[in-house]
Design an enzyme around this catalytic site. Sequence first.
Site, PDB file in Angstrom:
ATOM      1  N   GLU A 287     -65.997  73.701  64.005  1.00  0.00           N
ATOM      2  CA  GLU A 287     -64.909  73.746  64.749  1.00  0.00           C
ATOM      3  C   GLU A 287     -65.216  73.073  66.174  1.00  0.00           C
ATOM      4  OE1 GLU A 287     -61.359  74.254  66.464  1.00  0.00           O
ATOM      5  OE2 GLU A 287     -61.825  75.364  64.541  1.00  0.00           O
ATOM      6  N   THR A 327     -57.655  71.695  62.666  1.00  0.00           N
ATOM      7  CA  THR A 327     -58.606  71.910  61.341  1.00  0.00           C
ATOM      8  C   THR A 327     -58.152  71.650  60.141  1.00  0.00           C
ATOM      9  OG1 THR A 327     -59.711  73.885  62.913  1.00  0.00           O
ATOM     10  CG2 THR A 327     -59.896  73.946  60.568  1.00  0.00           C
ATOM     11  N   HIS A 459     -64.511  78.161  69.511  1.00  0.00           N
ATOM     12  CA  HIS A 459     -62.841  78.080  69.740  1.00  0.00           C
ATOM     13  C   HIS A 459     -62.668  78.894  71.011  1.00  0.00           C
ATOM     14  CE1 HIS A 459     -58.596  78.562  68.827  1.00  0.00           C
ATOM     15  NE2 HIS A 459     -58.820  77.718  67.851  1.00  0.00           N
ATOM     16  N   ASP A 510     -64.360  69.241  62.227  1.00  0.00           N
ATOM     17  CA  ASP A 510     -63.063  69.362  61.836  1.00  0.00           C
ATOM     18  C   ASP A 510     -62.373  68.305  62.682  1.00  0.00           C
ATOM     19  OD1 ASP A 510     -63.200  70.853  64.051  1.00  0.00           O
ATOM     20  OD2 ASP A 510     -61.865  72.575  63.230  1.00  0.00           O
TER      21      ASP A 510
END
Length: 652
Positions: A287, A327, A459, A510
């Site tokens: 992420e 993502t 995140h 991503d």
Amino acid sequence: MNFKLLYQRYLVAIYFFIGYLILATFVRTILAVISIDKLELSIYSAVKIFGKGFLFDCTVGISFLSVYILYLTFFPSKWIGTTFDIILNYFILSLLFFIVLFSFFAEFPFWDEFNTRFNFIAVDYLIYTYEVVANINQSFPIPVILLILLSIILIIFYFLRKHKIFQQLFSSKPKFSNRFSIFFVFILIEISLLTIVENKSAEWSTNTYENELSKNGVFSFFAAYRSNELDYDLFYVKLDKKLAYQIVKTDLLSSGEKFTSKKYDDISRVIEGTDDIKPNIILICIESLSADFLKEFGNSEQLTTTIDQLANEGILFKNMYATGTRTVRGMEALTLCVPPTPGNSIVRRQNNDNLFSVATVLKQKGYQLDFIYGGDGYFDNMNTFFGGQGFDINDRDRGNPLSDEITTKRTSIPDSEVTFENAWGICDEDIYYQSLKKADLESASNHPFFQFIMTTSNHKPYTFPDNKINLKQGNREAAVKYTDFALGQFIKQAKTKKWFSNTVFVIVADHCASSAGKWEINVDKHHIPAIIYNLNQKNEKIDKLVSQIDVMPTLFGYLNWKYNSSFFGKDISKMNSSDERAFMGNYRTLGLLEGTTFTEINDRKKVIQYHWNSNNKVLEPKKIINDSLRNKTISYYQIASERFKNGKMKVR
């Protein structure tokens, strides 16, 4: 017509409208101050920003008042001033004030995260209430915010009572015919504004910050809601379809390859190889891992010591670019190896099952496929997409019935195997535990396995288990360092397993941590790391310009596999300098970087070219268009869109 009575009856509505305009201007001013270093400071730009913004604010302010004006107009005169009237007024106004104030408060964290007014991301997030509400609750003091909002509403009511504005509202009883005249004019103005004002009219500048400041958040939200899908044929410049296919097919064909048919619209080609090597493959999609977090790209904060080490011990792609800013775009690129088509990612669209993907190739080679995700895979339609390609699902089932609508096996991660969890899912250490457990089970079988792992710790709200790293939780740098720590623990534990020596690790982001900047697409905000580790190849750092869609075809090339490919991605090891290119886009704007030329196409049927200055990370507009690159860019995106829309990506 008694204008005094009419004025008194609609006085609260007038105050609401004026107050909304003042508050909207105040919010715009604060956002401008926050972004002052990103703006082209001039009187002209200020007039444009606040002038266009005022028009949007008027439109939204009037739209907010629609229900209240309707009530004031059609509520029977004989009941005006009754308890019923008073209660309804307070209820409607409380709701209006709360929605307006909340929307203004919400603009600041959204701007901080994305540097835009509300857009399609806000629309998407509205669907996934658990993740979003939990994330907000973990990131901000919700009870305090609610208390502040309610206090402001009470202060407003106190002001209206003190200045006897409510008294005039409840004592004024103008004739219905006069009220209806006001209502008719109001609706006429509202319809006119909604017809004339378009979100695209705010895009007057080459500076995206100035464009976003010109907008109104609520207006942008509903504009995104209305256009959540973009049909390439309707919104983008096109070439003759046969010409477009010819350009794409000519560009796709690498040495040692040949097409499987002579049909002009068939891009399937034979990739030659021996098929001798079939290692286990673990693809770790991390992420929000921007390239500039790594030491290799100039970071001196020691945030990614594990990733830096893996980069030195494996194959590092130094000039890799993410195709998108979300993502699902990264997932789309890594599994389908296709440029980012406009609108929603294919991961989130209908009829996206049984597409030609890496799963198609892997299944033909006898691989067991697993998608491992620490949240509920219902989010962003992940389970449906991966299940539709033949993956078994391993996720955190939160009881959403729609999440069960997949075509393959689903296993829920049990509470007993979770040490830490936030709004977006279990921590990275826990998700890697699931990978190790699954690998142990499958390594005992007679077939290789492929895992697609999607991490979540990097995140917002940037929380993770205590006592793991030496940085305080709650900020991006700490989350990056924990993400790196967890990956290091995973590799360390994997090395103790019998299957490790026959397992290749693909580590790729991503998307970047931020995509905001001066231009519609910011090239440097798509730069990500990609590493192939534990492959029987010499350590190497590759400078070729590529994007995520090339990662898996390149791995298959290193493994010397023979297979039929319908990928748009290519084997990087076969590329020469004329083949290098990177696809990247956002929801509406699509681009192709080749050499130092960045070609951009948008949903206004425009083609713009820039010179990409990689030293100072600036896009400089070009006066003369390179027609060859223009046509190549159009062709790739046109054909990619056409193939999905018409079912040509389906495995027959």
